[in-house]
Design a protein around this motif. Structure first.
Motif, short mmCIF file in Angstrom:
data_model
loop_
_atom_site.label_atom_id
_atom_site.label_comp_id
_atom_site.label_asym_id
_atom_site.label_seq_id
_atom_site.Cartn_x
_atom_site.Cartn_y
_atom_site.Cartn_z
N THR A 34 -12.16 -3.10 -1.07
CA THR A 34 -11.82 -4.09 -0.05
C THR A 34 -13.05 -4.85 0.44
OG1 THR A 34 -12.05 -2.41 1.69
CG2 THR A 34 -9.85 -2.74 0.75
N GLN A 52 -14.63 -3.40 9.19
CA GLN A 52 -13.66 -3.76 8.15
C GLN A 52 -12.38 -4.35 8.74
OE1 GLN A 52 -15.79 -4.02 5.52
NE2 GLN A 52 -13.85 -3.75 4.46
N LEU A 53 -11.93 -3.81 9.87
CA LEU A 53 -10.75 -4.37 10.52
C LEU A 53 -11.05 -5.76 11.07
CD1 LEU A 53 -9.09 -1.39 12.44
CD2 LEU A 53 -8.36 -2.48 10.31
N ALA A 87 -10.99 -8.11 8.24
CA ALA A 87 -9.60 -8.32 7.80
C ALA A 87 -8.92 -9.36 8.69
CB ALA A 87 -8.83 -7.00 7.83
N THR A 107 -0.74 -8.78 13.44
CA THR A 107 -0.43 -7.67 12.53
C THR A 107 -0.27 -8.13 11.08
OG1 THR A 107 1.92 -7.88 13.14
CG2 THR A 107 0.63 -6.20 14.28
N HIS A 121 -4.55 -7.13 7.23
CA HIS A 121 -4.50 -5.82 6.58
C HIS A 121 -5.11 -4.75 7.48
CE1 HIS A 121 -4.49 -2.91 3.32
NE2 HIS A 121 -5.75 -2.64 3.59
N GLY A 122 -4.35 -3.68 7.73
CA GLY A 122 -4.84 -2.56 8.52
C GLY A 122 -4.64 -2.68 10.01
N ILE A 123 -4.09 -3.81 10.47
CA ILE A 123 -3.87 -4.01 11.91
C ILE A 123 -2.42 -3.70 12.25
CG2 ILE A 123 -3.93 -5.65 13.82
CD1 ILE A 123 -6.68 -4.98 12.78
N GLY A 124 -2.21 -2.59 12.96
CA GLY A 124 -0.87 -2.23 13.40
C GLY A 124 -0.58 -2.78 14.79
N THR A 144 -2.95 -1.51 17.63
CA THR A 144 -4.28 -2.12 17.54
C THR A 144 -4.22 -3.57 18.00
OG1 THR A 144 -4.87 -0.69 15.68
CG2 THR A 144 -6.20 -2.66 16.00
#
Length: 215
Positions: A17, A88-89, A92, A115, A118-121, A124
């Protein structure tokens, strides 16, 4: 503390990534991590590249994160200051959303947009909006009323799209990344263009400035 680098792009690659560029600055090679959007806009190998840098220092490792735009580096720094959100977040988010769109989504609490990264819920995204909203309002002089007015974040969005179109056109015409970046920065500083979103006007001004620099 390294905050800016200018050098020859030796190589760029993706590793999982991660999006990476290797710069030769005065005979020293710097490995820099970028969001995918900036990585895809890198110039050709051996061309000159300028990046604004955030240097993350940990016990056994120094990591450099690079950004084509100064404001994107500042946004990155604000995001990673939130507990539990790492580089990384943050990258993203910046890959999915350009600076003005990201600011707008955070201020408005637009969880659907946030959201998408990628990776963000949802949790978060909620924390991003809760912890950064007032900070971004202060930094970018915006508020809920201002967002609905002419010249709001949506106006900035339009300008961002205009600048992106100008960059792509100049790239097609053969100008390198550094020349394009300098031309755009010069145009942004001209008061006569602040309220003008006409593509032809911006392109004509950019070409005029570039011709003066080259000749």
């Amino acid at each position: 503390m390294i905050s800016w680098l200018r050098g020859e792009l030796l190589k760029s690659w993706q590793q999982g990534t991660y999006n990476v560029a290797l710069l030769n600055c005065g005979g020293i090679g710097y490995e820099v991590y970028l969001n995918r959007r900036d990585w895809e806009d890198l110039p050709k190998t051996r061309e000159i590249l300028e990046l604004y840098i955030h240097m993350l220092v940990r016990e056994k490792q120094w990591t450099l994160y690079g950004f084509i735009e100064f404001d994107d580096r500042d946004i990155f720094r604000e995001i990673i200051n939130i507990n539990g959100i790492g580089p990384q977040l943050a990258l993203a988010l910046q890959t999915e959303l350009r600076g003005p769109r990201l600011i707008e989504a955070i201020i408005n609490g637009d969880l659907v947009t946030l959201t998408k990264a990628h990776g963000i819920g949802r949790r978060t995204a909620e924390r991003l909006s809760t912890e950064l909203r007032s900070r971004f309002v202060n930094l970018y002089h915006t508020n809920e009323v201002y967002l609905k007015q002419e010249g709001s974040i949506q106006g900035v969005l339009n300008d961002s799209d205009l600048v992106h179109d100008i960059q792509n056109t100049l790239k097609t015409l053969g100008y390198n990344k550094l020349e394009i970046q300098r031309a755009i920065n010069k145009l942004k500083s001209k008061s006569s263009l602040v309220e003008n979103s006409d593509f032809d006007v911006w392109l004509r001004e950019a070409l005029h400035w570039l011709s003066q620099r080259i000749n």
